[in-house]
Enzyme design. Structure first.
Site, PDB file in Angstrom:
ATOM      1  N   ARG A  75       0.842  -1.194   0.000  1.00  0.00           N
ATOM      2  CA  ARG A  75       0.000   0.000   0.000  1.00  0.00           C
ATOM      3  C   ARG A  75       0.873   1.239   0.000  1.00  0.00           C
ATOM      4  NH1 ARG A  75      -1.646   0.708   4.430  1.00  0.00           N
ATOM      5  NH2 ARG A  75      -1.013  -1.186   5.488  1.00  0.00           N
ATOM      6  N   TYR A 203      -1.849  -3.219  -6.875  1.00  0.00           N
ATOM      7  CA  TYR A 203      -1.532  -4.016  -5.689  1.00  0.00           C
ATOM      8  C   TYR A 203      -2.626  -4.039  -4.624  1.00  0.00           C
ATOM      9  CZ  TYR A 203       0.130  -5.778  -1.416  1.00  0.00           C
ATOM     10  OH  TYR A 203       0.177  -6.510  -0.265  1.00  0.00           O
ATOM     11  N   GLY A 204      -2.986  -5.191  -4.166  1.00  0.00           N
ATOM     12  CA  GLY A 204      -3.762  -5.474  -2.965  1.00  0.00           C
ATOM     13  C   GLY A 204      -4.618  -4.358  -2.398  1.00  0.00           C
ATOM     14  N   LYS A 212      -9.347  -2.220   2.587  1.00  0.00           N
ATOM     15  CA  LYS A 212      -8.983  -1.093   3.442  1.00  0.00           C
ATOM     16  C   LYS A 212      -9.791   0.153   3.074  1.00  0.00           C
ATOM     17  CE  LYS A 212      -6.548  -3.796   5.539  1.00  0.00           C
ATOM     18  NZ  LYS A 212      -5.303  -4.243   5.973  1.00  0.00           N
ATOM     19  N   HIS A 232      -9.628  -2.611  12.271  1.00  0.00           N
ATOM     20  CA  HIS A 232      -8.588  -3.452  11.659  1.00  0.00           C
ATOM     21  C   HIS A 232      -8.271  -4.593  12.631  1.00  0.00           C
ATOM     22  CE1 HIS A 232      -4.255  -3.526   9.792  1.00  0.00           C
ATOM     23  NE2 HIS A 232      -5.050  -4.386   9.200  1.00  0.00           N
ATOM     24  N   SER A 254      -0.456  -3.803  10.368  1.00  0.00           N
ATOM     25  CA  SER A 254      -0.188  -4.676   9.228  1.00  0.00           C
ATOM     26  C   SER A 254       1.085  -5.498   9.450  1.00  0.00           C
ATOM     27  CB  SER A 254      -0.038  -3.836   7.960  1.00  0.00           C
ATOM     28  OG  SER A 254      -1.198  -3.077   7.775  1.00  0.00           O
ATOM     29  N   CYS A 256       1.715  -7.816  11.584  1.00  0.00           N
ATOM     30  CA  CYS A 256       2.090  -8.026  12.997  1.00  0.00           C
ATOM     31  C   CYS A 256       1.383  -9.220  13.612  1.00  0.00           C
ATOM     32  CB  CYS A 256       1.828  -6.766  13.806  1.00  0.00           C
ATOM     33  SG  CYS A 256       2.969  -5.437  13.408  1.00  0.00           S
ATOM     34  N   GLY A 257       0.785 -10.087  12.795  1.00  0.00           N
ATOM     35  CA  GLY A 257       0.336 -11.358  13.333  1.00  0.00           C
ATOM     36  C   GLY A 257      -1.162 -11.602  13.436  1.00  0.00           C
ATOM     37  N   LYS A 258      -1.994 -10.822  12.752  1.00  0.00           N
ATOM     38  CA  LYS A 258      -3.444 -11.077  12.824  1.00  0.00           C
ATOM     39  C   LYS A 258      -3.802 -12.402  12.175  1.00  0.00           C
ATOM     40  CE  LYS A 258      -4.710  -7.232  10.936  1.00  0.00           C
ATOM     41  NZ  LYS A 258      -3.333  -6.719  10.841  1.00  0.00           N
ATOM     42  N   THR A 259      -3.321 -12.622  10.934  1.00  0.00           N
ATOM     43  CA  THR A 259      -3.664 -13.864  10.237  1.00  0.00           C
ATOM     44  C   THR A 259      -3.196 -15.061  11.057  1.00  0.00           C
ATOM     45  OG1 THR A 259      -3.536 -12.750   8.114  1.00  0.00           O
ATOM     46  CG2 THR A 259      -3.379 -15.150   8.081  1.00  0.00           C
ATOM     47  N   ASN A 260      -1.971 -14.954  11.567  1.00  0.00           N
ATOM     48  CA  ASN A 260      -1.437 -16.056  12.364  1.00  0.00           C
ATOM     49  C   ASN A 260      -2.267 -16.337  13.609  1.00  0.00           C
ATOM     50  OD1 ASN A 260       1.449 -17.250  11.605  1.00  0.00           O
ATOM     51  ND2 ASN A 260       1.217 -15.211  10.747  1.00  0.00           N
ATOM     52  N   ASP A 283      -8.642  -9.892   9.451  1.00  0.00           N
ATOM     53  CA  ASP A 283      -8.171  -8.534   9.136  1.00  0.00           C
ATOM     54  C   ASP A 283      -9.145  -7.428   9.526  1.00  0.00           C
ATOM     55  OD1 ASP A 283      -5.925  -7.128   7.957  1.00  0.00           O
ATOM     56  OD2 ASP A 283      -7.242  -6.552   6.316  1.00  0.00           O
ATOM     57  N   ARG A 381       1.819 -12.151  -1.026  1.00  0.00           N
ATOM     58  CA  ARG A 381       0.545 -12.509  -0.373  1.00  0.00           C
ATOM     59  C   ARG A 381      -0.127 -13.708  -1.033  1.00  0.00           C
ATOM     60  NH1 ARG A 381      -1.381  -8.860   4.030  1.00  0.00           N
ATOM     61  NH2 ARG A 381       0.329  -7.405   4.143  1.00  0.00           N
ATOM     62  N   ARG A 412       4.313  -4.514  17.595  1.00  0.00           N
ATOM     63  CA  ARG A 412       5.573  -5.213  17.454  1.00  0.00           C
ATOM     64  C   ARG A 412       6.601  -4.341  18.159  1.00  0.00           C
ATOM     65  NH1 ARG A 412       7.979  -8.563  13.196  1.00  0.00           N
ATOM     66  NH2 ARG A 412       5.941  -8.946  12.277  1.00  0.00           N
ATOM     67  N   GLY A 506       1.400 -20.599  17.953  1.00  0.00           N
ATOM     68  CA  GLY A 506       0.435 -21.392  18.718  1.00  0.00           C
ATOM     69  C   GLY A 506       0.517 -21.139  20.224  1.00  0.00           C
ATOM     70  N   ASN A 508       0.823 -18.508  21.681  1.00  0.00           N
ATOM     71  CA  ASN A 508       0.102 -17.296  22.087  1.00  0.00           C
ATOM     72  C   ASN A 508      -1.218 -17.626  22.784  1.00  0.00           C
ATOM     73  OD1 ASN A 508       2.119 -15.692  21.037  1.00  0.00           O
ATOM     74  ND2 ASN A 508       1.139 -15.482  19.032  1.00  0.00           N
TER      75      ASN A 508
HETATM   76  P1  GTP Z   1      -1.805  -7.832   7.427  1.00  0.00           P
HETATM   77  O1  GTP Z   1      -2.393  -8.852   6.530  1.00  0.00           O
HETATM   78  O2  GTP Z   1      -0.752  -6.992   6.751  1.00  0.00           O
HETATM   79  O3  GTP Z   1      -2.811  -6.965   8.112  1.00  0.00           O
HETATM   80  O4  GTP Z   1      -0.901  -8.620   8.518  1.00  0.00           O
HETATM   81  P2  GTP Z   1      -1.251  -9.568   9.750  1.00  0.00           P
HETATM   82  O5  GTP Z   1      -1.422  -8.725  10.969  1.00  0.00           O
HETATM   83  O6  GTP Z   1      -2.339 -10.502   9.402  1.00  0.00           O
HETATM   84  O7  GTP Z   1       0.139 -10.358   9.960  1.00  0.00           O
HETATM   85  P3  GTP Z   1       0.501 -11.913   9.779  1.00  0.00           P
HETATM   86  O8  GTP Z   1      -0.287 -12.814  10.660  1.00  0.00           O
HETATM   87  O9  GTP Z   1       0.474 -12.219   8.338  1.00  0.00           O
HETATM   88  O10 GTP Z   1       2.007 -11.943  10.305  1.00  0.00           O
HETATM   89  C1  GTP Z   1       3.024 -11.170   9.733  1.00  0.00           C
HETATM   90  C2  GTP Z   1       4.390 -11.645  10.158  1.00  0.00           C
HETATM   91  O11 GTP Z   1       4.480 -11.751  11.566  1.00  0.00           O
HETATM   92  C3  GTP Z   1       4.736 -13.017   9.590  1.00  0.00           C
HETATM   93  O12 GTP Z   1       6.056 -12.981   9.119  1.00  0.00           O
HETATM   94  C4  GTP Z   1       4.614 -13.926  10.786  1.00  0.00           C
HETATM   95  O13 GTP Z   1       5.467 -15.040  10.666  1.00  0.00           O
HETATM   96  C5  GTP Z   1       4.996 -13.025  11.942  1.00  0.00           C
HETATM   97  N1  GTP Z   1       4.329 -13.452  13.199  1.00  0.00           N
HETATM   98  C6  GTP Z   1       3.014 -13.701  13.366  1.00  0.00           C
HETATM   99  N2  GTP Z   1       2.725 -14.112  14.631  1.00  0.00           N
HETATM  100  C7  GTP Z   1       3.910 -14.109  15.285  1.00  0.00           C
HETATM  101  C8  GTP Z   1       4.295 -14.434  16.633  1.00  0.00           C
HETATM  102  O14 GTP Z   1       3.483 -14.800  17.485  1.00  0.00           O
HETATM  103  N3  GTP Z   1       5.611 -14.302  16.950  1.00  0.00           N
HETATM  104  C9  GTP Z   1       6.540 -13.893  16.021  1.00  0.00           C
HETATM  105  N4  GTP Z   1       7.798 -13.791  16.418  1.00  0.00           N
HETATM  106  N5  GTP Z   1       6.222 -13.590  14.749  1.00  0.00           N
HETATM  107  C10 GTP Z   1       4.929 -13.699  14.375  1.00  0.00           C
HETATM  108  C1  SPV Z   2      -2.497  -4.643   5.432  1.00  0.00           C
HETATM  109  O1  SPV Z   2      -1.540  -4.044   4.937  1.00  0.00           O
HETATM  110  O2  SPV Z   2      -2.952  -4.380   6.585  1.00  0.00           O
HETATM  111  C2  SPV Z   2      -3.149  -5.728   4.674  1.00  0.00           C
HETATM  112  C3  SPV Z   2      -2.752  -5.921   3.286  1.00  0.00           C
HETATM  113  O3  SPV Z   2      -4.011  -6.409   5.198  1.00  0.00           O
HETATM  114  S1  SPV Z   2      -3.541  -4.825   2.208  1.00  0.00           S
HETATM  115  O4  SPV Z   2      -4.814  -5.398   1.794  1.00  0.00           O
HETATM  116  O5  SPV Z   2      -2.665  -4.645   1.055  1.00  0.00           O
HETATM  117  O6  SPV Z   2      -3.784  -3.551   2.861  1.00  0.00           O
HETATM  118 MN    MN Z   3      -4.393  -5.776   7.394  1.00  0.00          MN
END
Ligand code: GTP
Ligand code: SPV
Ligand code: MN
Length: 598
Positions: A75, A203-204, A212, A232, A254, A256-260, A283, A381, A412, A506, A508
């Protein structure tokens, strides 16, 4: 070019389409009906032009590959504007342009930009079609890549037009790739007109306008007016050993670990205890106060647009299972044999491949500073349907949403913020969210690692004056009789050498267990100047083998460091002048008093 269709009789929609087609001059207009046949036909067209590459259909059925332009991989916040009549309505944290200037400048770039191209019309619903939470949008775009992403990310097609009827409200979203030139790129939001114009990017988040642009920037403005929250945030359900499922909403910036977190797989010991996780969204959360006085939410999307690098069977097995089929991969490494790879993927790096820019790549390549050259872009992505996620919640389609027990903020931060703490009250929680900070990641252009304040992870996404946004959060709390409890987490605290102290992923769930136990009044805590911090014994750390001094460091609150933080918060608050709610200044004063023991 008349926009003929028998899909709708909505005159305003048809009139707007005519007007936009007259501006952009596409050769033809195609309505997206949401059918598999049309999707397959568009895919075949994109293979023929090279816009997409078909991946190995035996190993990865339904999967495709796409590269964006070299200058178009994240973005572009510096080219993203809120266009309101009054500059103050956009506030000090947004780029601002007047609506007149916005339409004029973007209009010049849009003008004739779709000659030789097709304009696709995508009607979509954010949220289950017809739910009280839901909003309808229509995106016009000249990109098949955008269409195919939207078909995964949101509910699209005829059913949406049927719901819209002949005079329903919708957000007008116009996207054009134009030349994909950084100097001719603008991402514009007109909240007063319920309109989005995005030009010059492919892009995305710049171009999937449901995400967004609409679900956060436009929706946050609507939510402010209508009395709800567009955030968000991920939403996940934690099934307690008793069978009770409680839901959490968490805002992290963004990458910082939401998907995870949303797809977390419990560590072995906790699975044995009886914990299970249900993914609702990764997200965006739209939340309303229900008649029971509690906060209820939906995920307005139906897909994930997740960061690929770092995703593997160990960090996120559910994501790996999700992207095995029907997935669009963007800017990852393309292997020989038409499969994909990225840094931090399972297995050895391939001996060779073609990188995210289409150049030949092998694992030993280094740049002029001797640093390894990545095969996938760090912000590469995957786009995949939530329904393919093994942990997807059975309540995703529920029209009344799901109840939110706790709201979590997180950033983070290598130092300062402990692993987890609880705010003293809703008002204190709003202060904690409003003063969140995080290190910059590859999801934004700019200097990586730099700490910036990112209130509620909404800095780039709040569609109105952030001071008013804080006030709205405070007022939402006053309107609830059963508000969620508010927490802060930090998975990224590091030692002197920059190594993470907490195993994350996990594990967490151990912090989430403490959070939910706190909500039920069942876990111990110490009242510190910044909030309630767990006692070491109140966290279940069985099997982690963390040395006690590491646990202590993870939970440590350094008053001296926090006083410096308070100064930096005061500096940040100055931005908002008199518009900043006084309650937040009070909270800062209270924090300082607690830190100095006065
Ligand atoms: P957007 O889609 O951009 O909004 O990102 P997001 O917040 O969904 O982040 P995502 O879960 O994709 O994680 C982004 C990065 O953080 C990846 O490289 C992960 O491996 C790392 N990450 C996620 N959870 C953890 C955690 O608990 N510890 C550490 N050290 N890294 C993590
Ligand atoms: C973010 O950057 O927070 C995302 C990816 O989730 S994007 O859809 O490109 O904004
Ligand atoms: Mn996001």
């Amino acid at each position: 070019m008349p926009a003929e269709t028998n899909m709708t009789r909505h005159q305003k929609l048809l009139g707007w389409l005519d007007e936009m087609a007259a501006l952009c001059r596409p050769d033809q207009i195609v309505w997206i009906d949401g059918s598999d046949e049309q999707r397959d036909q568009l895919r075949a067209e994109a293979f023929a032009t090279g816009e997409l590459i078909e991946l190995n259909q035996r190993k990865m059925p339904g999967c495709v590959y796409h590269r964006t332009a070299r200058n178009d991989v994240a973005r572009t916040e510096n080219l993203t504007y809120i266009c309101t009549t009054k500059k103050d309505d956009a506030g000090p944290t947004n780029n601002w342009m007047s609506p007149e200037e916005g339409y004029r400048r973007a209009g010049e770039i849009f003008k004739g930009s779709m000659k030789g191209r097709t304009m696709y019309v995508i009607p979509f619903s954010l949220g289950p079609i017809g739910s009280v939470f839901s909003k309808i949008g229509v995106e016009l775009t000249d990109s098949i890549y955008v269409v195919l992403n939207m078909l995964i990310m949101v509910r699209c097609g005829q059913a949406v037009l049927d719901k819209l009827g002949s005079d329903g409200e919708f957000t007008r979203c116009l996207h054009g790739k134009a030349e994909r030139d950084l100097n001719r790129r603008l991402i514009l939001h007109f909240p007063e007109d319920n309109t989005i114009w995005s030009v010059g990017s492919g892009y995305g988040g710049n171009v999937l306008l449901s995400k967004k642009c609409m679900a956060l920037r436009i929706a946050s403005h609507q939510a402010h007016q209508e009395g709800w929250l567009a955030e968000h945030m991920l939403i996940l359900g934690v099934e307690h050993p008793s069978g009770l499922i409680e839901y959490l909403a968490a805002a992290f910036p963004s990458a910082c670990g939401k998907t995870n977190l949303a797809m977390l797989v419990p560590p072995e010991g906790m699975t044995r205890k009886g914990y299970r996780i249900w993914t609702v969204g990764d997200d965006i959360a739209w939340m309303r106060i229900d008649t029971d006085g509690a906060l209820w939410g939906v995920n307005p999307e139906t897909g994930f647009f997740g960061v690929a690098p770092g995703t593997n069977l160990k960090t996120n097995p559910n994501a790996i299972a999700t992207v095995r089929r029907n997935t669009i991969f963007t800017n990852v490494l393309l292997r020989e044999g038409k499969t994909v790879w990225w840094e931090g993927a399972d297995g050895e790096p391939p001996a060779r491949g073609s990188d995210w820019q289409g150049e030949p790549w092998h694992p030993d390549m280094v740049d002029e500073n001797g640093k390894p050259i990545p095969g996938a872009h760090p912000n590469a992505r995957f786009t995949a349907p939530i329904s393919q996620c093994p942990s997807h919640s059975f309540r995703i389609e529920h029209h009344h949403g799901i109840p939110i027990s706790a709201v979590i903020f997180g950033g983070r931060r290598a130092r300062l913020a402990p692993l987890v703490y609880q705010a003293y009250s809703w008002q204190h929680g709003v202060f904690v969210g409003a003063t969140m900070a995080s290190e910059r990641t590859a999801a934004q252009y700019g200097k990586l690692g730099e700490v910036r304040r990112d209130p509620m992870a909404m800095l780039p996404f709040c569609g109105y004056n952030m001071a008013d946004y804080f006030r709205h959060w405070l007022q939402m709390g006053q309107r609830m009789t059963r508000p969620p409890k508010i927490f802060h987490v930090n998975w990224f605290r590091a030692d002197e050498d920059g190594e993470f102290l907490w195993p994350g992923y996990g594990e967490n769930l151990r912090a989430l267990e403490w959070i939910l136990d706190r909500c039920r009044g069942e876990a111990d805590a110490v009242a510190t100047p910044i909030g309630y911090v767990p006692t070491p014994e109140s966290l279940d750390l069985t099997g982690l083998e963390l040395p006690p001094e590491v646990v202590e460091e993870l939970l440590r609150v350094d008053n001296h460091e926090w006083l410096k933080e308070a100064d930096s918060i005061a500096e940040f608050f100055k931005k908002f002048d008199d518009r900043l709610p006084h309650a937040l200044v009070d909270e800062l004063d209270s924090l300082r008093r607690r830190l100095t023991g006065q």
